[in-house]
Motif scaffolding. Sequence first.
Motif, PDB file in Angstrom:
ATOM      1  N   VAL A  89       0.847  -1.191   0.000  1.00  0.00           N
ATOM      2  CA  VAL A  89       0.000   0.000   0.000  1.00  0.00           C
ATOM      3  C   VAL A  89       0.882   1.241   0.000  1.00  0.00           C
ATOM      4  CG1 VAL A  89      -0.197  -0.093   2.510  1.00  0.00           C
ATOM      5  CG2 VAL A  89      -1.860   1.216   1.197  1.00  0.00           C
ATOM      6  N   VAL A  90       0.485   2.224  -0.802  1.00  0.00           N
ATOM      7  CA  VAL A  90       1.156   3.521  -0.853  1.00  0.00           C
ATOM      8  C   VAL A  90       0.132   4.579  -0.463  1.00  0.00           C
ATOM      9  CG1 VAL A  90       2.336   5.218  -2.294  1.00  0.00           C
ATOM     10  CG2 VAL A  90       2.743   2.767  -2.650  1.00  0.00           C
ATOM     11  N   ARG A  91       0.418   5.322   0.607  1.00  0.00           N
ATOM     12  CA  ARG A  91      -0.522   6.332   1.099  1.00  0.00           C
ATOM     13  C   ARG A  91      -0.247   7.668   0.424  1.00  0.00           C
ATOM     14  NH1 ARG A  91      -3.199   4.333   5.301  1.00  0.00           N
ATOM     15  NH2 ARG A  91      -2.327   2.472   6.287  1.00  0.00           N
ATOM     16  N   GLN A  92      -1.325   8.297   0.003  1.00  0.00           N
ATOM     17  CA  GLN A  92      -1.256   9.625  -0.565  1.00  0.00           C
ATOM     18  C   GLN A  92      -2.257  10.518   0.155  1.00  0.00           C
ATOM     19  OE1 GLN A  92      -2.010   9.047  -4.723  1.00  0.00           O
ATOM     20  NE2 GLN A  92      -0.042   8.054  -5.111  1.00  0.00           N
ATOM     21  N   SER A  93      -2.198  11.785  -0.129  1.00  0.00           N
ATOM     22  CA  SER A  93      -3.111  12.705   0.552  1.00  0.00           C
ATOM     23  C   SER A  93      -4.552  12.511   0.116  1.00  0.00           C
ATOM     24  CB  SER A  93      -2.680  14.153   0.271  1.00  0.00           C
ATOM     25  OG  SER A  93      -2.696  14.411  -1.141  1.00  0.00           O
ATOM     26  N   THR A  94      -4.752  11.981  -1.074  1.00  0.00           N
ATOM     27  CA  THR A  94      -6.114  11.813  -1.595  1.00  0.00           C
ATOM     28  C   THR A  94      -6.610  10.382  -1.547  1.00  0.00           C
ATOM     29  OG1 THR A  94      -5.231  11.564  -3.834  1.00  0.00           O
ATOM     30  CG2 THR A  94      -5.894  13.783  -3.133  1.00  0.00           C
ATOM     31  N   PRO A 124      -0.252  -3.655   4.791  1.00  0.00           N
ATOM     32  CA  PRO A 124       0.046  -4.954   4.158  1.00  0.00           C
ATOM     33  C   PRO A 124      -0.244  -6.119   5.105  1.00  0.00           C
ATOM     34  CG  PRO A 124       1.786  -3.387   3.673  1.00  0.00           C
ATOM     35  CD  PRO A 124       0.895  -2.726   4.678  1.00  0.00           C
ATOM     36  N   GLY A 125      -0.900  -7.147   4.559  1.00  0.00           N
ATOM     37  CA  GLY A 125      -1.205  -8.344   5.339  1.00  0.00           C
ATOM     38  C   GLY A 125      -2.638  -8.438   5.793  1.00  0.00           C
ATOM     39  N   VAL A 126      -3.405  -7.337   5.768  1.00  0.00           N
ATOM     40  CA  VAL A 126      -4.795  -7.388   6.197  1.00  0.00           C
ATOM     41  C   VAL A 126      -5.677  -7.716   4.996  1.00  0.00           C
ATOM     42  CG1 VAL A 126      -4.373  -5.721   8.030  1.00  0.00           C
ATOM     43  CG2 VAL A 126      -5.233  -4.929   5.810  1.00  0.00           C
TER      44      VAL A 126
END
Length: 283
Positions: A89-94, A124-126
């Motif tokens: 997963v890559v988190r971004q502001s949107t 990751p993993g969920v």
Amino acid sequence: PFSNTHSLRHEKSGFLDISLSMFGSSQVFGTRASSPDAKRAREEKQIVLPVTLRAVEVALAQRGDSGEELKFFGAEPSSVVVVAMVESVVRQSTGLEMVLNDATGRIKARYFVSDGAPPEDVVPGVYVSGFGGVRTAPALHLSLNGLRLVESADEVSYHTIEVAHAMLRLQQPEAAPPVVKQATPVAEETPATPEKPRPDAAAAAPALSAAPVVVAAPQGVALRAKVLALLRDEATDAAEGLPVSDLCGRLAAGEADVRACLGGLVDEGEVFATIDENHYACV
């Protein structure tokens, strides 16, 4: 509920809102229309279908470069529902950009948040459950409109069952019930007034025995209804089910007719074999 502005109505009977009437089952996005006809037409097009990632790959391969709408098992859903594990997963502001894996395939997914920050518990993993559309530009990915964490491991198995159930309902629609031919009633003749027998003739006349009443075994729709009623009885053991011999005895029907009826109910998803092919129970 999913954490987005869209609301997903999950009925007890499943994910399909189609004219098969199984099954039937429905899970659609409610919308408003200017008239009842327009509302009905819009809701009929909004089909939310449970799928696996392998089913997405097969649907894309079948469509090819034709440019047609993506079809799953012959239907064109407006949204699909997936249950998969988050590999990265890559988190971004949107929102979030993820790679999902459900053991049948792997796909990228994008989840945009219209207000607030992306959920922090998606790591990751969920396992997550999400709904949205399949997009091929700029690259193949799922554009998710809703996303939530899976609360129980049973949800993964239930989703797989719902996918198989939806596929069977779409590929094998319910057949019309067999036409049961009814016997033509015989018109009763008004008996003539008998003559008074003579004393000697009355003594010699043999007594007429009443003809035995023959009860016809149930067939067709009647047999199907009685088999379902016996299998749905609360006294029936849900784990072991009822033996075929007991069904034949209670219904006074032939074993071949009962097994043919059970085979049709298995194809319709109403019953299943339990401990062996001689014991059946309702789904």
